[in-house]
Design a protein around this motif. Structure first.
Motif, PDB file in Angstrom:
ATOM      1  N   PRO A   1      38.352  63.464  68.694  1.00 16.25           N
ATOM      2  CA  PRO A   1      37.627  62.680  69.696  1.00 16.25           C
ATOM      3  C   PRO A   1      36.403  63.417  70.228  1.00 16.25           C
ATOM      4  O   PRO A   1      36.313  64.635  70.107  1.00 16.25           O
ATOM      5  N   ASN A   2      35.525  62.660  70.845  1.00 18.58           N
ATOM      6  CA  ASN A   2      34.333  63.204  71.488  1.00 18.58           C
ATOM      7  C   ASN A   2      33.517  64.033  70.493  1.00 18.58           C
ATOM      8  O   ASN A   2      33.367  65.253  70.610  1.00 18.58           O
ATOM      9  N   THR A   3      33.000  63.331  69.503  1.00 18.72           N
ATOM     10  CA  THR A   3      32.306  63.971  68.382  1.00 18.72           C
ATOM     11  C   THR A   3      31.234  64.980  68.833  1.00 18.72           C
ATOM     12  O   THR A   3      31.098  66.055  68.243  1.00 18.72           O
ATOM     13  N   HIS A   4      30.480  64.649  69.868  1.00 16.22           N
ATOM     14  CA  HIS A   4      29.399  65.557  70.274  1.00 16.22           C
ATOM     15  C   HIS A   4      29.954  66.919  70.660  1.00 16.22           C
ATOM     16  O   HIS A   4      29.380  67.959  70.322  1.00 16.22           O
ATOM     17  N   HIS A   5      31.106  66.905  71.339  1.00 18.09           N
ATOM     18  CA  HIS A   5      31.742  68.158  71.757  1.00 18.09           C
ATOM     19  C   HIS A   5      32.220  68.935  70.520  1.00 18.09           C
ATOM     20  O   HIS A   5      32.009  70.146  70.404  1.00 18.09           O
ATOM     21  N   VAL A   6      32.836  68.222  69.580  1.00 16.09           N
ATOM     22  CA  VAL A   6      33.345  68.870  68.357  1.00 16.09           C
ATOM     23  C   VAL A   6      32.176  69.496  67.596  1.00 16.09           C
ATOM     24  O   VAL A   6      32.241  70.652  67.150  1.00 16.09           O
ATOM     25  N   GLU A   7      31.100  68.735  67.470  1.00 15.95           N
ATOM     26  CA  GLU A   7      29.958  69.246  66.707  1.00 15.95           C
ATOM     27  C   GLU A   7      29.341  70.474  67.388  1.00 15.95           C
ATOM     28  O   GLU A   7      28.957  71.433  66.712  1.00 15.95           O
ATOM     29  N   ALA A   8      29.319  70.433  68.711  1.00 13.76           N
ATOM     30  CA  ALA A   8      28.764  71.601  69.422  1.00 13.76           C
ATOM     31  C   ALA A   8      29.622  72.829  69.137  1.00 13.76           C
ATOM     32  O   ALA A   8      29.102  73.945  68.951  1.00 13.76           O
ATOM     33  N   ALA A   9      30.933  72.636  69.065  1.00 14.72           N
ATOM     34  CA  ALA A   9      31.837  73.758  68.777  1.00 14.72           C
ATOM     35  C   ALA A   9      31.613  74.271  67.359  1.00 14.72           C
ATOM     36  O   ALA A   9      31.483  75.481  67.125  1.00 14.72           O
ATOM     37  N   LEU A  10      31.540  73.353  66.418  1.00 12.52           N
ATOM     38  CA  LEU A  10      31.397  73.771  65.017  1.00 12.52           C
ATOM     39  C   LEU A  10      30.061  74.485  64.791  1.00 12.52           C
ATOM     40  O   LEU A  10      29.980  75.451  64.028  1.00 12.52           O
ATOM     41  N   GLU A  11      29.038  74.018  65.478  1.00 12.93           N
ATOM     42  CA  GLU A  11      27.717  74.651  65.337  1.00 12.93           C
ATOM     43  C   GLU A  11      27.729  76.097  65.810  1.00 12.93           C
ATOM     44  O   GLU A  11      26.925  76.921  65.380  1.00 12.93           O
ATOM     45  N   ASN A  12      28.686  76.400  66.682  1.00 17.42           N
ATOM     46  CA  ASN A  12      28.730  77.740  67.276  1.00 17.42           C
ATOM     47  C   ASN A  12      29.518  78.753  66.445  1.00 17.42           C
ATOM     48  O   ASN A  12      29.629  79.911  66.821  1.00 17.42           O
ATOM     49  N   LEU A  13      30.119  78.279  65.353  1.00 14.22           N
ATOM     50  CA  LEU A  13      30.949  79.194  64.552  1.00 14.22           C
ATOM     51  C   LEU A  13      30.073  80.047  63.630  1.00 14.22           C
ATOM     52  O   LEU A  13      29.065  79.568  63.107  1.00 14.22           O
ATOM     53  N   ASP A  14      30.493  81.289  63.419  1.00 10.46           N
ATOM     54  CA  ASP A  14      29.768  82.150  62.476  1.00 10.46           C
ATOM     55  C   ASP A  14      30.226  81.904  61.045  1.00 10.46           C
ATOM     56  O   ASP A  14      29.497  82.157  60.092  1.00 10.46           O
ATOM     57  N   CYS A  15      31.485  81.497  60.918  1.00 14.32           N
ATOM     58  CA  CYS A  15      31.958  81.196  59.565  1.00 14.32           C
ATOM     59  C   CYS A  15      32.971  80.057  59.604  1.00 14.32           C
ATOM     60  O   CYS A  15      34.080  80.219  60.115  1.00 14.32           O
ATOM     61  N   LEU A  16      32.549  78.920  59.102  1.00  9.54           N
ATOM     62  CA  LEU A  16      33.458  77.776  58.984  1.00  9.54           C
ATOM     63  C   LEU A  16      33.740  77.567  57.498  1.00  9.54           C
ATOM     64  O   LEU A  16      32.815  77.409  56.702  1.00  9.54           O
ATOM     65  N   VAL A  17      35.010  77.609  57.156  1.00 10.98           N
ATOM     66  CA  VAL A  17      35.425  77.416  55.763  1.00 10.98           C
ATOM     67  C   VAL A  17      36.118  76.067  55.658  1.00 10.98           C
ATOM     68  O   VAL A  17      37.088  75.812  56.371  1.00 10.98           O
ATOM     69  N   VAL A  18      35.593  75.207  54.815  1.00 11.39           N
ATOM     70  CA  VAL A  18      36.198  73.892  54.632  1.00 11.39           C
ATOM     71  C   VAL A  18      36.806  73.822  53.235  1.00 11.39           C
ATOM     72  O   VAL A  18      36.145  74.132  52.248  1.00 11.39           O
ATOM     73  N   CYS A  19      38.074  73.464  53.203  1.00 14.24           N
ATOM     74  CA  CYS A  19      38.760  73.297  51.915  1.00 14.24           C
ATOM     75  C   CYS A  19      39.095  71.809  51.807  1.00 14.24           C
ATOM     76  O   CYS A  19      39.941  71.307  52.539  1.00 14.24           O
ATOM     77  N   ASP A  20      38.388  71.108  50.944  1.00 11.12           N
ATOM     78  CA  ASP A  20      38.564  69.652  50.876  1.00 11.12           C
ATOM     79  C   ASP A  20      38.105  69.142  49.516  1.00 11.12           C
ATOM     80  O   ASP A  20      37.604  69.916  48.693  1.00 11.12           O
ATOM     81  N   LEU A  21      38.262  67.828  49.328  1.00  8.88           N
ATOM     82  CA  LEU A  21      37.849  67.241  48.050  1.00  8.88           C
ATOM     83  C   LEU A  21      36.357  66.924  48.046  1.00  8.88           C
ATOM     84  O   LEU A  21      35.692  67.023  47.021  1.00  8.88           O
ATOM     85  N   PHE A  22      35.870  66.502  49.206  1.00  7.18           N
ATOM     86  CA  PHE A  22      34.481  66.023  49.291  1.00  7.18           C
ATOM     87  C   PHE A  22      33.724  66.769  50.385  1.00  7.18           C
ATOM     88  O   PHE A  22      34.332  67.314  51.304  1.00  7.18           O
ATOM     89  N   LEU A  23      32.415  66.723  50.279  1.00  6.84           N
ATOM     90  CA  LEU A  23      31.580  67.271  51.349  1.00  6.84           C
ATOM     91  C   LEU A  23      31.659  66.300  52.521  1.00  6.84           C
ATOM     92  O   LEU A  23      30.897  65.341  52.607  1.00  6.84           O
ATOM     93  N   ASN A  24      32.618  66.534  53.396  1.00  2.00           N
ATOM     94  CA  ASN A  24      32.856  65.584  54.477  1.00  2.00           C
ATOM     95  C   ASN A  24      31.962  65.912  55.679  1.00  2.00           C
ATOM     96  O   ASN A  24      31.068  66.761  55.599  1.00  2.00           O
ATOM     97  N   GLU A  25      32.224  65.242  56.791  1.00  2.00           N
ATOM     98  CA  GLU A  25      31.386  65.443  57.978  1.00  2.00           C
ATOM     99  C   GLU A  25      31.478  66.879  58.487  1.00  2.00           C
ATOM    100  O   GLU A  25      30.493  67.464  58.934  1.00  2.00           O
ATOM    101  N   THR A  26      32.685  67.448  58.425  1.00  2.00           N
ATOM    102  CA  THR A  26      32.894  68.818  58.907  1.00  2.00           C
ATOM    103  C   THR A  26      32.104  69.808  58.046  1.00  2.00           C
ATOM    104  O   THR A  26      31.576  70.810  58.548  1.00  2.00           O
ATOM    105  N   ALA A  27      32.024  69.487  56.749  1.00  2.00           N
ATOM    106  CA  ALA A  27      31.335  70.404  55.827  1.00  2.00           C
ATOM    107  C   ALA A  27      29.854  70.562  56.177  1.00  2.00           C
ATOM    108  O   ALA A  27      29.209  71.534  55.771  1.00  2.00           O
ATOM    109  N   LYS A  28      29.298  69.640  56.945  1.00  2.00           N
ATOM    110  CA  LYS A  28      27.901  69.789  57.385  1.00  2.00           C
ATOM    111  C   LYS A  28      27.708  71.093  58.154  1.00  2.00           C
ATOM    112  O   LYS A  28      26.630  71.645  58.215  1.00  2.00           O
ATOM    113  N   PHE A  29      28.818  71.538  58.796  1.00  2.00           N
ATOM    114  CA  PHE A  29      28.732  72.740  59.642  1.00  2.00           C
ATOM    115  C   PHE A  29      29.314  73.967  58.943  1.00  2.00           C
ATOM    116  O   PHE A  29      29.451  75.025  59.539  1.00  2.00           O
ATOM    117  N   ALA A  30      29.691  73.793  57.656  1.00  2.00           N
ATOM    118  CA  ALA A  30      30.438  74.864  56.973  1.00  2.00           C
ATOM    119  C   ALA A  30      29.518  75.879  56.312  1.00  2.00           C
ATOM    120  O   ALA A  30      28.380  75.578  55.940  1.00  2.00           O
TER     121      ALA A  30
END
Ligand code: SF4
Ligand code: SF4
Ligand code: SF4
Ligand code: FES
Length: 959
Positions: free
Chosen positions: A663-692
């Motif tokens: 929920p509250n996508t803007h908050h989630v995106e702000a958090a993900l943008e602040n990470l130094d290393c985001l590792v996404v393990c998935d089938l597709f380049l999903n929305e989260t992978a934008k920040f990976a």
């Protein structure tokens, strides 16, 4: 380890799953046996069995066309005629039940002649293109022509026939080739008896009769929900999978488990080489009994979709382009980044999220990586955002964080209380089972803000529908309990015997208060206190009453309170510990139960043992050789908050698209943008992978070897039908990251992972791949006391000892409507799409649902000058998006509804940060909003669509 050498060999064995036997008519349960003689052999079968089935038990196959063993016998084709000593005529063996002492003959010259005559009539009106027919080799008509020795057709082929009837190819997954139809009615009966949709009829009579979808409107435009039961039932090529037409008949099959919802249907993946030809639900599948829905049966094309990412990728900054690297480089890069972050920000600055879409074994190694290589408890699971209140609430009251029954229990129930669940869309195969029981006469009360299908659909009508306002579940459950207590409808003996008396008496004082009376809260529950009382009486007075519920219960600020309220109600009426009763969560994703069981939560090891429990702490510290942290780690929302604060800098996300689903996508995106290393393990380049910074391609269920645990605690085997397309088994990824970070983790295969789970988890003590492969699926607890599993919990008493009544005060959510945001938005799912749509959006299912729309009542629409189909702005305190409006009589005034399957619709841009008080499960189901006519899409949506187009092109290039 080199990627390729780490792959397990996969041996395709044509005998992996033998063809399923068709006994012609259904099994009749019962212990009273009838003995008779068929073709000189004696056989004893349960009373009510057909002669056809009794013969098959002896290995004698009576020719048949209109009969199949998942449908009631119909007796239309007259091919299965037999002779019975002392009786006149030649009765149909499918419709004639056995009787003691009968002497039956299934084969003689007279019967052979009669059968040949029947077949001649069929074949004279059938295209003779067997050699090029898509069902060649898989056609019962062809088989029967052979079985009766048909060599000629006396009437010739020139007479009147139906060979020019047109094909209906409207359904994306199967064709209806009317010219090949023998009007056996198996499809019509499958749609009625198995699926319960009643989309098909036989129109006309005699020679003119034909199968019709809806009012002759074609399958796509009819009521058909594309479950495929008719396709499976059809004995000819009339209804046939398009994949089968394209690829040809399968050459081997592997039994596996559906990767979509928590029903956990078992399928035979029928294959040609490593290409799936079709998925056929297994008759022996305990969860699905040979049935399926559109997703499991047809929607597997995403596994080979061109947008799937097959190579690891890294990038230093999210603004950089992705760089394809070797597995080894990706693993080393990830490990180095995580270690660097920990060196700079501390041990607790990294963590991860496990996925309810992956296997138990894959979840296990991720949480183990976090607890050993990361050396903290910052592990959480996507179940946090769906059913975490179920785990909490049922553990508190009953002692086990799981539902109480098996699915078969519904066959015995007299009454269903359905709260906040929409099974025909979200749990379709179980919904069909419910509908069957309802058609047999069980009572139904639906508590849901929307008029869902089960309120009224063909041959189903709920006795009561309580259209409560979103956010008022606890007021409802208290009003039901109040009625039962004050009208003296409780099962006092059960309560005295089984429940904690002090807690019960406290609760009794609480619930008797007039503020809980239906009359006091009716304004929240649809306005009619009489209906609330009626619902309570129906539940309390039924011999066996069951509660089924879904995310409409859990995704609230009082989700855990409501789960405990339902457990209170079931205990109050003596409705736990028996067949036909219970408190039954309908789980959203395939392995929600499993991901919770496997110790994914930051406060619990597997088997729901708290990390501060000394015994559990010592057990895991010793087994894993790493002193375990006794402090719980971050929950998902805490991870986001900590990331925004700058103290949480690295995250491993397995198979969950948090940027779309939380929920509250803007908050989630702000958090993900602040990470130094985001590792996404998935089938597709999903929305989260934008920040990976690292993308590690995962495997689809067709490549996995492991287990899923469904909503009834059933462990089902997931077997690979093809090698990993990525060159790496997904379970190896966390293991190799752990090793690169200095923690030695090793298993030769996933069976060894399950062995470790069983060693360290008391409720899994007797589980192993060997047992699951040889004995079939099992429902935990699987222990020394219950070596074959536990279909129904709490039979002789509650797992926690005495059942605990918990006071459930109704506290309205802080999310309030006002003049600016006067409507309540609630969210849900639709049958053809699944969750954030990552899989189903990449299938033909888009033909049914290609965009999320906003459903609203005609009154709310007209007040705002909104017409059906208009673009509208949906605005909350958190954000806004635009959707097309759908004026719907399913809605009540004041409540609007949307789904969240498409990223561009941004349902979670508007949802809030409010969450369940006990588990932080987000309050997706209640958001105060305003809806207004819009002239253009919101800015973020325009940007999203542009960006998505470039990402799509990139993915295509990389694949
Ligand atoms: S696919 Fe399912 S719903 Fe559609 S007509 Fe066939 S049985 Fe009925
Ligand atoms: S479509 Fe198939 S199952 Fe249906 S009536 Fe025709 S032949 Fe029988
Ligand atoms: S009901 Fe659920 S598990 Fe079964 S086929 Fe459909 S999506 Fe798969
Ligand atoms: S199979 Fe018995 S009448 Fe058709």
């Amino acid at each position: 380890m080199n990627a390729i050498s780490s792959m397990q060999p996969i041996i395709f064995d044509p005998q992996t799953v033998a063809a399923e036997v068709d006994y012609g008519t259904p099994l009749r349960p019962g212990t009273e046996l009838v003995t008779l003689e068929i073709d000189g052999q004696s056989v004893s079968v349960p009373k009510g069995t057909s002669i056809m089935r009794a013969a098959k038990e002896l290995g004698i196959t009576v020719p048949k066309l209109c009969a199949t063993d998942n449908l009631e016998p119909f007796g239309s084709c007259r091919l299965c005629l037999v002779e019975i000593e002392g009786r006149r005529g030649t009765p149909a063996s499918c419709t004639t039940p056995v009787e003691p002492g009968l002497k039956v003959t299934t084969q003689n010259a007279k019967l052979a002649k009669l059968r040949k005559g029947v077949m001649e009539l069929y074949i004279s009106n059938h295209p003779l293109d067997c050699l090029t027919c898509s069902a060649n080799g898989d056609c019962e008509l062809q088989d029967m022509a052979g079985a009766v020795g048909l060599r000629d057709v006396r009437y010739g082929y020139a007479g009147d026939n139906h060979c020019d009837r047109p094909k209906d190819e409207s359904n994306p997954y199967f064709t209806f080739e009317a010219s090949k139809c023998i009007v056996c009615s198996r499809c019509v009966r499958a749609c009625e008896e198995v699926q319960g949709t009643f989309a098909l009829t036989i129109q006309g009579t005699g020679f003119a009769s034909k199968v019709s979808a809806g009012i002759d409107e074609g399958f796509l435009n009819s009521e058909c929900v594309s479950c495929g039961a008719c396709v499976q039932a059809c004995p000819t090529a009339t209804l046939n999978e398009k994949s089968m037409i394209e690829i040809g008949t399968p050459e081997h099959a592997v039994e596996t488990t559906c990767a979509y919802c928590g029903v956990g249907c078992t399928f035979r993946a029928e294959m040609k080489g490593d290409q799936v030809v079709r998925m056929v639900p297994s008759k022996g599948g305990e969860a699905n009994d040979g049935h399926s829905c559109v997703k499991g049966r047809f929607s597997w094309g995403y596994a080979t979709h061109k947008e799937r990412i097959l190579h690891p990728m890294i990038r230093a900054k999210t603004s950089d382009p992705w760089k394809e690297v070797s597995w080894d480089e990706a693993i080393q890069y990830t490990a180095a980044k995580f270690m660097e972050i920990q060196a700079k920000y501390g041990r607790k600055s990294i963590g991860g999220i496990t996925s309810s879409r992956t296997t138990n074994e894959e979840v296990w190694v991720v949480q183990k990586m976090i607890r050993t290589a990361f050396r903290n408890n910052n592990t959480d699971t996507c179940a946090r955002v769906c059913h975490s209140p179920t785990g909490y609430g049922l553990k508190q009251t009953l002692g086990t964080s799981a539902g109480t029954q098996d699915f078969a229990s519904v066959d015995e129930t007299d009454m269903m209380l359905l709260i906040g669940a929409n099974p025909t869309d979200a749990h379709p195969v179980f919904a069909s089972r419910m509908k069957k029981r309802l058609r047999e006469g069980a009572d139904l009360v639906v508590c849901d803000p929307r008029r869902i299908d089960l309120v009224e659909s063909p041959h189903i009508k709920a006795s009561v529908h309580l259209p409560l306002l979103p956010g008022t579940n606890v007021a409802l459950i208290n009003a039901l309990a109040h009625t039962i207590v004050t009208e003296n409808l409780a099962d006092w003996d059960y309560v005295n015997e089984r429940c904690d008396s002090k807690a019960f008496n406290d609760w009794l004082e609480f619930i008797k208060q007039p503020k809980h009376a239906p009359e006091a809260v009716a304004h929240l529950l649809g306005g009619d206190a009489g209906k609330v009382r009626d619902a309570a009486r129906r539940y309390a007075n039924a011999k066996r009453a069951s509660i089924y519920y879904g995310l409409g219960v859990t995704e609230h600020s009082q989700g855990s309170t409501m789960v405990m309220g339902m457990a209170n109600l079931a205990m109050l009426t003596g409705n736990i510990g028996f067949n036909g009763c219970g408190v039954n969560p309908l789980r959203g994703q395939n392995n929600v139960q499993g991901s919770c069981d496997m110790g994914s939560f930051p406060h619990e090891f597997s088997g729901y043992r708290h990390v501060s429990d000394p015994e559990a702490h010592n057990l895991f510290s010793k087994a894993w050789g790493v002193e375990q942290d006794m402090e719980p780690g971050y929950r998902i929302p805490n991870m986001f908050d900590a990331a925004i604060k700058g103290v949480y800098k690295g995250m491993f996300v397995q198979g969950e698209d948090i940027a779309q689903s939380d929920p509250n996508t803007h908050h989630v995106e702000a958090a993900l943008e602040n990470l130094d290393c985001l590792v996404v393990c998935d089938l597709f380049l999903n929305e989260t992978a934008k920040f990976a910074h690292v993308f590690l391609p995962g495997t689809s269920f067709l490549e996995k070897d492991g287990t899923f645990t469904n909503a009834e605690r059933r462990l089902g085997r997931v077997r690979p039908v093809m090698a990993p397309k990525t060159g790496k088994h997904e379970w190896l990824i966390p293991i190799e990251i752990s090793r690169a970070m200095g923690y030695e983790m090793h298993y030769n295969n996933t069976a060894e992972i399950m062995d470790e789970i069983a060693r360290l988890t008391p409720t899994f003590k007797r589980v192993s791949f060997d047992r699951l492969d040889n004995e079939g699926s099992m429902q935990w607890p699987v222990t020394d006391a219950a070596p074959n599993g536990t279909p129904i919990m709490h039979i002789d008493g509650f797992v926690r000892g005495k059942g605990l009544f918990v006071v459930t005060e109704f506290v309205p959510t802080e999310e309030r409507v006002n003049g600016k945001f006067p409507l309540i938005l609630t969210t849900g799912r639709i049958l053809s799409q699944y969750n954030v749509g990552a899989q189903t959006r990449r299938t033909e299912n888009n033909v049914w649902h290609h965009e999320d729309v906003l459903e609203l009542h005609a009154h709310d629409a007209s007040e705002r000058g909104i017409n059906d189909g208009d673009l509208v702005t949906l605005r909350s305190r958190k954000g806004e998006t635009t959707l097309h409006a759908k004026v719907s009589d399913r809605m009540q005034p004041g409540v609007v509804y949307t789904t969240f399957h498409m990223p561009e619709s941004g349902a979670n841009v508007v949802t809030t940060e409010f969450s369940d008080w006990a588990t932080s499960c987000p309050e997706y189901k209640v958001t105060a909003v305003q809806v207004l006519p819009a002239s253009a899409m919101s800015e973020w949506q325009k940007q999203y669509l542009d960006m998505n187009e470039s990402r799509r092109k990139l993915a295509e290039m990389m694949s």
